[in-house]
Design a protein around this motif. Sequence first.
Motif, mmCIF file in Angstrom:
data_model
loop_
_atom_site.group_PDB
_atom_site.id
_atom_site.type_symbol
_atom_site.label_atom_id
_atom_site.label_comp_id
_atom_site.label_asym_id
_atom_site.label_seq_id
_atom_site.Cartn_x
_atom_site.Cartn_y
_atom_site.Cartn_z
ATOM 1 N N HIS A 1 0.810 -1.212 0.000
ATOM 2 C CA HIS A 1 0.000 0.000 0.000
ATOM 3 C C HIS A 1 0.851 1.273 0.000
ATOM 4 O O HIS A 1 0.315 2.384 -0.001
ATOM 5 C CB HIS A 1 -0.935 0.010 1.209
ATOM 6 N N LEU B 1 2.758 2.629 -2.291
ATOM 7 C CA LEU B 1 2.636 3.478 -3.464
ATOM 8 C C LEU B 1 1.352 4.321 -3.421
ATOM 9 O O LEU B 1 1.363 5.503 -3.744
ATOM 10 C CB LEU B 1 2.670 2.619 -4.722
ATOM 11 N N SER B 2 0.265 3.691 -3.000
ATOM 12 C CA SER B 2 -0.997 4.419 -2.908
ATOM 13 C C SER B 2 -0.900 5.561 -1.892
ATOM 14 O O SER B 2 -1.326 6.686 -2.157
ATOM 15 C CB SER B 2 -2.133 3.485 -2.503
ATOM 16 N N ALA B 3 -0.337 5.245 -0.717
ATOM 17 C CA ALA B 3 -0.201 6.281 0.310
ATOM 18 C C ALA B 3 0.707 7.398 -0.188
ATOM 19 O O ALA B 3 0.416 8.589 -0.010
ATOM 20 C CB ALA B 3 0.357 5.669 1.591
ATOM 21 N N TYR C 1 1.278 8.350 -3.255
ATOM 22 C CA TYR C 1 0.668 9.187 -4.295
ATOM 23 C C TYR C 1 -0.556 9.951 -3.801
ATOM 24 O O TYR C 1 -1.247 10.595 -4.582
ATOM 25 C CB TYR C 1 0.425 8.382 -5.576
ATOM 26 N N VAL C 2 -0.803 9.895 -2.484
ATOM 27 C CA VAL C 2 -1.683 10.865 -1.830
ATOM 28 C C VAL C 2 -0.823 11.934 -1.130
ATOM 29 O O VAL C 2 -0.984 13.130 -1.353
ATOM 30 C CB VAL C 2 -2.614 10.192 -0.805
ATOM 31 N N ALA D 1 -3.887 8.066 4.346
ATOM 32 C CA ALA D 1 -2.522 7.824 3.851
ATOM 33 C C ALA D 1 -1.508 7.979 4.991
ATOM 34 O O ALA D 1 -0.525 7.239 5.074
ATOM 35 C CB ALA D 1 -2.194 8.779 2.707
ATOM 36 N N ILE E 1 -5.529 7.158 -11.657
ATOM 37 C CA ILE E 1 -4.623 7.255 -10.500
ATOM 38 C C ILE E 1 -5.410 7.094 -9.197
ATOM 39 O O ILE E 1 -5.022 6.334 -8.308
ATOM 40 C CB ILE E 1 -3.859 8.596 -10.523
ATOM 41 N N HIS F 1 -6.300 3.597 -8.336
ATOM 42 C CA HIS F 1 -5.213 2.864 -7.679
ATOM 43 C C HIS F 1 -5.128 3.250 -6.198
ATOM 44 O O HIS F 1 -4.985 2.401 -5.325
ATOM 45 C CB HIS F 1 -3.896 3.170 -8.387
ATOM 46 N N ILE F 2 -5.230 4.538 -5.934
ATOM 47 C CA ILE F 2 -5.110 5.048 -4.566
ATOM 48 C C ILE F 2 -6.257 4.552 -3.682
ATOM 49 O O ILE F 2 -6.076 4.320 -2.480
ATOM 50 C CB ILE F 2 -5.065 6.599 -4.601
ATOM 51 N N GLU F 3 -7.421 4.367 -4.290
ATOM 52 C CA GLU F 3 -8.623 3.903 -3.577
ATOM 53 C C GLU F 3 -8.375 2.703 -2.673
ATOM 54 O O GLU F 3 -9.077 2.522 -1.678
ATOM 55 C CB GLU F 3 -9.706 3.482 -4.587
ATOM 56 N N THR F 4 -7.380 1.848 -3.028
ATOM 57 C CA THR F 4 -7.177 0.606 -2.266
ATOM 58 C C THR F 4 -6.974 0.899 -0.779
ATOM 59 O O THR F 4 -7.310 0.058 0.055
ATOM 60 C CB THR F 4 -5.956 -0.180 -2.792
ATOM 61 N N ILE F 5 -6.447 2.066 -0.444
ATOM 62 C CA ILE F 5 -6.206 2.335 0.979
ATOM 63 C C ILE F 5 -7.490 2.701 1.722
ATOM 64 O O ILE F 5 -7.509 2.692 2.942
ATOM 65 C CB ILE F 5 -5.135 3.435 1.225
ATOM 66 N N LEU G 1 -8.748 -0.299 3.920
ATOM 67 C CA LEU G 1 -7.940 -0.896 4.992
ATOM 68 C C LEU G 1 -8.517 -0.553 6.365
ATOM 69 O O LEU G 1 -9.024 0.551 6.569
ATOM 70 C CB LEU G 1 -6.498 -0.357 4.924
ATOM 71 N N LEU H 1 -8.052 0.929 9.518
ATOM 72 C CA LEU H 1 -7.014 1.818 10.049
ATOM 73 C C LEU H 1 -7.504 2.666 11.219
ATOM 74 O O LEU H 1 -6.780 3.556 11.678
ATOM 75 C CB LEU H 1 -6.523 2.751 8.932
#
Lengths: 472, 94
Positions: A292, A294-296, A298-299, A365, B33, B36-40, B43, B45
């Motif tokens: 994760h 890369l995702s974090a 790119y935020v 993120a 983009i 892709h970021i959506e995956t977080i 989680l 958290l």
Amino acid sequence: MSELIALSARAAAAAVAAGGLDPTELFEAYRARAAADTLNAFTWVAEQAPAPDGAARAPLGGVPLGVKDLFATKGVPSQAGSKILAGYRPPYTATVVERLATAGAPLLAKTNQDEFAMGSSNENSAFGAVLNPWDRARVPGGSSGGSAAAVAAGLAPWALGTDTGGSIRQPAALCGIVGLKPTYGAVSRYGMIAFASSLDQAGPLTRDVADCALLFAHMTGRDPCDATSLQHPEAIAVPTAERLDGKVIGVPEELTGEGVEPGVMAAFEAALARARELGARIERVALPHADHGLSAYYVLAPAEASSNLARFDGVRYGYRAEADDLLAMYTRTRHDGFGPEVKRRILIGTYALSSGYYDAYYGRAQRVRTTIARDFAAAFEAVDLIATPTSPGVAFRLGAKTGDPLAMYLNDYFTVPMSLAGIPAISIPCGLAEGLPVGLQLAGPAFSENAILDAAHALEGALAFDGSAVRS
Amino acid sequence: MIDREQVLHVARLARLELTEDEVERMAGELSSILGHIETITSLPLDDVPPTTHVVEVESSLRADEPRPSLPRDVALACAPDVADDGFRVPSPQA
């Protein structure tokens, strides 16, 4: 290739100190090569050698330094690879550049880079792409692509770069040289034109590990001008280790599997075999949240960039577009002055920070960042260092990924987790695949640079990578 | 996922003019983009604290001693337009 250029930076410094080498002659030899560069590695080259006063007594011996364009250098163009800073000559010099000059590494040239350090191929520069000296049809990596290409091609003895998510390590890997991203805070950021302030860190790009340690030793230290800078708890030593006895090197499954080119994987496995022969134990480790990263990243990085880049408005420096009213002047200046990748990241970052989305993106993120830092901390309970390939592939062809931003971002897959955790990591060349260099990344806990440099030095000796062919 | 209205809204917030072509292109690229970021966002958290700085830094204040600031002429030397010892900009209401 002249004998002067064949010398390592530390050998040149030693020769100057011993009186056997004239620092002006050394500077001129590199200046002439830099001025005749055909890789587009530079944005500015010094017109003459500085006065050699004291070079022989300075620890870096007057050995000239390539400096990434984004470091502020007094009176010398500093555009961070962007049109929006056209003509900018800062009224001050970055702390780290000042420190290195005082230690005897004078400014040779400013090096080309991706605009505001946003990129992994150096194709996002207002000054045009940099070519890889191993194959001029390929990229040198980025964002410190000019620094990496210049050092690989022997156009500069050593160079400064910056690394936010891999921008020192990846180009070092793709150009077959050594690049170190220090612990966050080890080097002052004062005078670095900011991209993502919680991640940006300056570091050396050098021909070998000992040169890397020597340059880094003179970069560290607390700076009153950077509140996030820290005193490194250890003096940095030039490494001499030749063995890895007793060392445990962890190999994370998450960062060595899917998406790695076979040639890169083969070189990586061969490097691990060398490490075993030198006495190291290789163990699997888990970094369950690394996927994760890369995702974090790119935020977080675009969010911080969108805030940092707000200062470029056509008022105080650089480019200004003509317009009848103030708002149109701002928006047009930023339209004309920023390149496509910078615009993309400003928009992502602004979106992630905008009302209603902050918790879903930026807040989450930052929590992912915590999980990644915890993963590393847990792993370092069991292993001394973590090894991965630096980049999933070798240098790719110019233009191959410019149409697909996400494919370009995937280059940072193995380097971003260390950046998020703030820990140091080095890339050293570990072999060739399809005739192109492959990088090995070694990471350790915060402030473990000496241990990383020692291990890298021992491995470097065993790997015997030879990059001299591209310095001719 | 991101439509042209959203791109224009964010561009306005960012004080960034975009051409029609750029709006179209950005809508597609940002969607991919953010996908892709959506995956977080899935989680678990909630119990994890956010990290702002990875290495603990104690805030330290320097002594509050007066010292010279950047001279006005030096600060203005890089400006695109200077008038009456200041930065000149177009009128907000023109």
